[in-house]
Motif scaffolding. Sequence first.
Motif, mmCIF file in Angstrom:
data_model
loop_
_atom_site.group_PDB
_atom_site.id
_atom_site.type_symbol
_atom_site.label_atom_id
_atom_site.label_comp_id
_atom_site.label_asym_id
_atom_site.label_seq_id
_atom_site.Cartn_x
_atom_site.Cartn_y
_atom_site.Cartn_z
ATOM 1 N N ALA A 60 31.295 -52.833 -48.434
ATOM 2 C CA ALA A 60 31.085 -51.753 -47.466
ATOM 3 C C ALA A 60 31.343 -52.253 -46.046
ATOM 4 O O ALA A 60 31.147 -53.428 -45.729
ATOM 5 C CB ALA A 60 29.656 -51.216 -47.584
ATOM 6 N N SER A 65 31.794 -42.265 -51.131
ATOM 7 C CA SER A 65 31.433 -43.611 -50.701
ATOM 8 C C SER A 65 30.223 -43.587 -49.788
ATOM 9 O O SER A 65 29.338 -44.448 -49.887
ATOM 10 C CB SER A 65 32.617 -44.278 -49.993
ATOM 11 O OG SER A 65 32.996 -43.530 -48.855
ATOM 12 N N GLN A 66 30.151 -42.608 -48.889
ATOM 13 C CA GLN A 66 28.991 -42.529 -48.003
ATOM 14 C C GLN A 66 27.738 -42.222 -48.796
ATOM 15 O O GLN A 66 26.668 -42.764 -48.500
ATOM 16 C CB GLN A 66 29.209 -41.461 -46.933
ATOM 17 C CG GLN A 66 27.978 -41.255 -46.048
ATOM 18 C CD GLN A 66 28.281 -40.541 -44.755
ATOM 19 O OE1 GLN A 66 29.330 -40.760 -44.165
ATOM 20 N NE2 GLN A 66 27.363 -39.706 -44.321
ATOM 21 N N ASN A 101 27.133 -43.099 -51.846
ATOM 22 C CA ASN A 101 26.730 -44.319 -52.553
ATOM 23 C C ASN A 101 26.038 -45.300 -51.611
ATOM 24 O O ASN A 101 25.039 -45.927 -51.971
ATOM 25 C CB ASN A 101 27.960 -44.976 -53.181
ATOM 26 C CG ASN A 101 28.542 -44.146 -54.294
ATOM 27 O OD1 ASN A 101 27.860 -43.329 -54.901
ATOM 28 N ND2 ASN A 101 29.821 -44.349 -54.583
#
Length: 459
Positions: free
Chosen positions: A214, A241-242, A244
């Motif tokens: 990240a 992704s955000q 997660n």
Amino acid sequence: MHSSAIDPSTPSSSATRAAALTRDWICPFCPLLCDDLVAASHDDGTLEVPDTECSRLAHALAQYGAADAQCGCVVDGSEADHDAALTSAAQWLASARRPLFGGLATDVAGTRALYPLAAACGAILDHLHGDALTPATLALQDRGAFFTTLSEVRARADLLVFFGCQPSRRYPRFYTRALGGTELARELVFVGCDADPAAAGLPQTRIDSLLRDADPYHTLALWSALAEGRDAAALSHGAGSQANVATALASLHARIASARYTVVVYEPAALPAPHAALLIEALNRIVKAVNRTTRAACLALGGDDGALTVNQTVTWLSGLPLRTRVSMPARVTGAAPLDHDPYRYRTARLLAEREVDVLLWIASFAPHAWPASLDPALPLIVLGHPALADAAKARGANTVFVPVATPGIDSGGHLFRVDGTAVMPLAAARGAALETVASLAAQLNERLSERLNPREDQP
């Protein structure tokens, strides 16, 4: 400190060489300042610490040998006597308008002696590790911080969060020094990187790794929001992704909330440049928020080659940290006696822009060479490790080299430990006849004073 001779018939890793032992020796080669070691000094001038698991220490000790005590001074590529070397160095400093004192790999006494010399010639002070030191200083100046100590980590911390670093890469004995010999059950969480392999096998320790790939700025932005009470579900909206990242950080923050004492560990040198100060400031802000309901603190791993020590000492003496120009009285008309600028007074920038006319390079802990970008025409004065003598000869003109003692090897001394709370006294493990940085700086200051303020009876 206890010293004794070793029977050369005693089996050891050094075969049949006779040696003198220094017990409870403090290693000066990293800011952990491990004080549980036994150093062996052999008749051939070599040193070793038997059975050490620290590769960094073994590499440092390999730089010392029998030739160190015979190492002489160098002026313009040729061997010279001590007086000639100091005379040339003092002449350059006396005529300089903007000298730079760089490297600054020394101890408390060395720094204290260099400061009046710098003030006498209006020098800029920056450390070899200034690029790693400065972001932490900026973050502290802007927002403050919660610090901890190695003793607190060992005795109280049940959750350690490592942000973007694996400590054993730079500090092989970190886990031994900070966690060894305790029975406390702990959790170690590595954020933004893989788990440190050296942490495996620690007793009563659970190890996790999350968000390995990240973006660190994105990670800390979301983590800061969570620490300030933002709803995790709201932060999870948007791209997958955000979501997660937010979910993983929410789980981590819950573990922090239930921990007795959380320590966030980071390495300024391992953080991405050029905006590492923003990341450190965010970590400090998160820790402050956590302290509203439980206990937490930061532990910054850095300060190598005396960087923390020099920064502390310069701050005592001037009121300002490194990357400060000192001049009392100001040698340049209209210039302030003290001028701190963490960007303008960066060594790499000063050399690239040709803003300095003499470089005094201090390297007493290791043979750290001066910057490769240094203009061959720029006068260079090196107070350094004996292993730098050949490089000084090879540079040739405009170079003065004087060998110095390493604190903890050939002289005593004092260094600040990585947590900034303890000043550790160093004892010489070998004691070769080399002068200290403090002694040489004092001699240069005396010679400089004579040149700048000649007596009436002098020609």
